[in-house]
Design a protein around this motif. Sequence first.
Motif, PDB file in Angstrom:
ATOM      1  N   ALA A  23       0.777  -1.216  -0.185  1.00 55.87           N
ATOM      2  CA  ALA A  23       0.078   0.128   0.073  1.00 55.87           C
ATOM      3  C   ALA A  23       0.872   1.252   0.055  1.00 55.87           C
ATOM      4  CB  ALA A  23      -1.017   0.100   1.258  1.00 55.87           C
TER       5      ALA A  23
ATOM      6  N   GLN B 218       3.190  11.861  -0.568  1.00 56.68           N
ATOM      7  CA  GLN B 218       2.688  10.468  -0.871  1.00 56.68           C
ATOM      8  C   GLN B 218       3.883   9.646  -1.459  1.00 56.68           C
ATOM      9  OE1 GLN B 218      -0.302   8.621  -0.562  1.00 56.68           O
ATOM     10  NE2 GLN B 218      -1.334  10.401   0.549  1.00 56.68           N
TER      11      GLN B 218
ATOM     12  N   GLN C  51       4.944   5.790  -3.167  1.00 56.45           N
ATOM     13  CA  GLN C  51       4.374   4.526  -3.641  1.00 56.45           C
ATOM     14  C   GLN C  51       5.067   3.473  -2.949  1.00 56.45           C
ATOM     15  OE1 GLN C  51       1.551   4.304  -5.373  1.00 56.45           O
ATOM     16  NE2 GLN C  51       1.558   6.437  -4.884  1.00 56.45           N
TER      17      GLN C  51
ATOM     18  N   VAL D 139      -1.603   5.209   5.631  1.00 56.64           N
ATOM     19  CA  VAL D 139      -1.302   3.917   4.796  1.00 56.64           C
ATOM     20  C   VAL D 139      -2.659   3.692   3.952  1.00 56.64           C
ATOM     21  CG1 VAL D 139      -0.946   1.424   4.686  1.00 56.64           C
ATOM     22  CG2 VAL D 139       0.149   2.938   6.361  1.00 56.64           C
ATOM     23  N   ASP D 140      -2.187   3.603   2.616  1.00 54.73           N
ATOM     24  CA  ASP D 140      -3.370   3.332   1.738  1.00 54.73           C
ATOM     25  C   ASP D 140      -4.458   4.560   1.782  1.00 54.73           C
ATOM     26  OD1 ASP D 140      -4.573   2.059  -0.394  1.00 54.73           O
ATOM     27  OD2 ASP D 140      -5.353   0.462   0.880  1.00 54.73           O
ATOM     28  N   HIS D 141      -3.755   5.713   1.908  1.00 54.24           N
ATOM     29  CA  HIS D 141      -4.741   6.771   1.883  1.00 54.24           C
ATOM     30  C   HIS D 141      -5.786   7.180   3.078  1.00 54.24           C
ATOM     31  CE1 HIS D 141      -3.386   7.260  -2.180  1.00 54.24           C
ATOM     32  NE2 HIS D 141      -3.971   6.012  -2.316  1.00 54.24           N
ATOM     33  N   GLU D 142      -5.470   6.117   4.288  1.00 53.04           N
ATOM     34  CA  GLU D 142      -6.149   6.161   5.342  1.00 53.04           C
ATOM     35  C   GLU D 142      -5.329   6.647   6.638  1.00 53.04           C
ATOM     36  OE1 GLU D 142      -9.109   3.355   6.143  1.00 53.04           O
ATOM     37  OE2 GLU D 142      -8.555   2.489   4.496  1.00 53.04           O
TER      38      GLU D 142
ATOM     39  N   ARG E  73      -3.631  -4.642  10.286  1.00 54.11           N
ATOM     40  CA  ARG E  73      -3.363  -3.588   9.163  1.00 54.11           C
ATOM     41  C   ARG E  73      -2.003  -3.143   8.657  1.00 54.11           C
ATOM     42  NH1 ARG E  73      -7.536  -1.251   5.899  1.00 54.11           N
ATOM     43  NH2 ARG E  73      -6.032  -0.726   4.771  1.00 54.11           N
TER      44      ARG E  73
ATOM     45  N   GLN F 237       1.445  -4.626   6.579  1.00 56.15           N
ATOM     46  CA  GLN F 237       2.334  -3.815   5.842  1.00 56.15           C
ATOM     47  C   GLN F 237       3.943  -3.572   5.956  1.00 56.15           C
ATOM     48  OE1 GLN F 237       1.577  -2.357   2.718  1.00 56.15           O
ATOM     49  NE2 GLN F 237      -0.353  -3.623   2.891  1.00 56.15           N
TER      50      GLN F 237
END
Length: 528
Positions: free
Chosen positions: A330, A338, A340, A374-377, A386, A390
């Motif tokens: 994520a 941000q 990747q 993480v993952d836009h949250e 979760r 990761q």
Amino acid sequence: MNSPKRPQLLTIAGLARRRLFFASLCAGLAAVAAIGLLALSGWFLTAAALAGSAGVATAMAFNYLIPSAAIRLLAIVRTLSRYGERLLSHKVALEGMADLRGTLFDKLAAQDSRHAPDTSPGEASTRLIDDVEALEDLVIRQPARHAAIVSAVVSLALVAFGGWAALLFLAVMMVGLPVLFRRLSERLTRAPAEAAASALGDLRIRYIELAGSRAEIATYGLADRALAELEPIAERLDKARAGLFRAEALQGALLSIYGGVAVAGVLLLARESAPMVALAMLATASAVEAMGGLSRSLLRRASLEAGLRRIATLNALDAELQEPVAAAAAPLTLGARQFQPGARLAITGASGSGKTRVLLALAGMQQPLAALGVDHEPLDALPAWRLNSQFALSPQDAPMLIGTVADNLRLARSGVTEAEMWAALEVAQLDRRIRRSEQGLDTPVSEGGGILSGGERKRLSLARALLSGRPWLLLDEPSEGLDAATEAELVESLRGWLERTGSGLVLVSHRKAPLALCEEAVEVSELL
């Protein structure tokens, strides 16, 4: 928050009710045999004395064989029943407490460390050791409580042979005994018991903290100062325990007085023949003794209410442990930026600025930071499992499991093979060191690392993180304690591993060589 209700012993411990029932049955049978033995002995001796004083003919006609045989039979039954009660109750308690400790440990392990209750090493050990031992003692005493009730009923039946007045008097005394001692227990033991539990927990916590610094204490001659820190806590514990001992002594004295009053009352009120009066008096003494066991159990329970409440609090926790699952990599949010999957980042900043805190927050081991996601949250919206799926963390102070090198590597994930272990050790530049050991992967590792140096422990922790197979690798000072040549080999080895696996990296290091692995840098001040 309201305190949990008093825990039900069998519900908490998950004990074998059937075996405990048979233990109670044995205890009740032993109590009946003990009362019968004492009462029959009193009747027999008195009747034999009267028969002897009545003349030779009466003495010769007195049948002593049947009472003698009955006394011997009751003695055998009492011995066997007590043995059965001890065997069954201890077996149930020991097995039940072992299961309970495992259950409570699983529940502690299942908690999200960011929101979990106080589970410091000292507090956790107090709950899993001292509190469970107290519960074990109460479980062992449970058949004795049932036996006390049986003793009271049987004694009342025997005292009835002395007349209704003696029976009524003893019934009132038997009902009043547990009521009196329950109130006595609550008044005398509750405060010192809670003080003792608090002091013991504080002592254990501080001792564990000092034990972690034992090398420094010995090196700088600080033993006297460490003892001085423990002494006030130990004095609090001794004072609280002294209060409990005084309460137990007072209870014993009152029980003796209570028994004397009960026997004297039955003697004065009984209106039957001398043998029957002797039977009633000895039955009364036996009943008070048995009920005294119940009263001591009440005293013990009242003094352990705080521990039972702590066990109930742990037992109420959610036991479901969500294992990290294989998850797609994520993207990572650090402040306004941000990144990747596969990115290699260095968290930079002055010493003490909070770089390690960022890594621990990402790993789900500290309160989440608003600037991380993480993952836009945001982190605080994500459960711990979760985050665990990761991130793999190799911390600055690498904790070791007491066991072997292989045991420590198996913590990474289930099913890891020896070939994978050696591959991870090779990347961490520790394979040659382990191969030189005669025991190889079975090389023992103690709490402090054993024969492994600080740098070797760091690399073992790194190998463990590599084996987890998580998308992001969190490294905190990975080359600390290494010489320049080993550090260079480690950096190149990690570079190759990152390129092969495509894993992301978040690195904290005050040394320049590991920073060469990173493509971008994030200032810690942007995240706190």
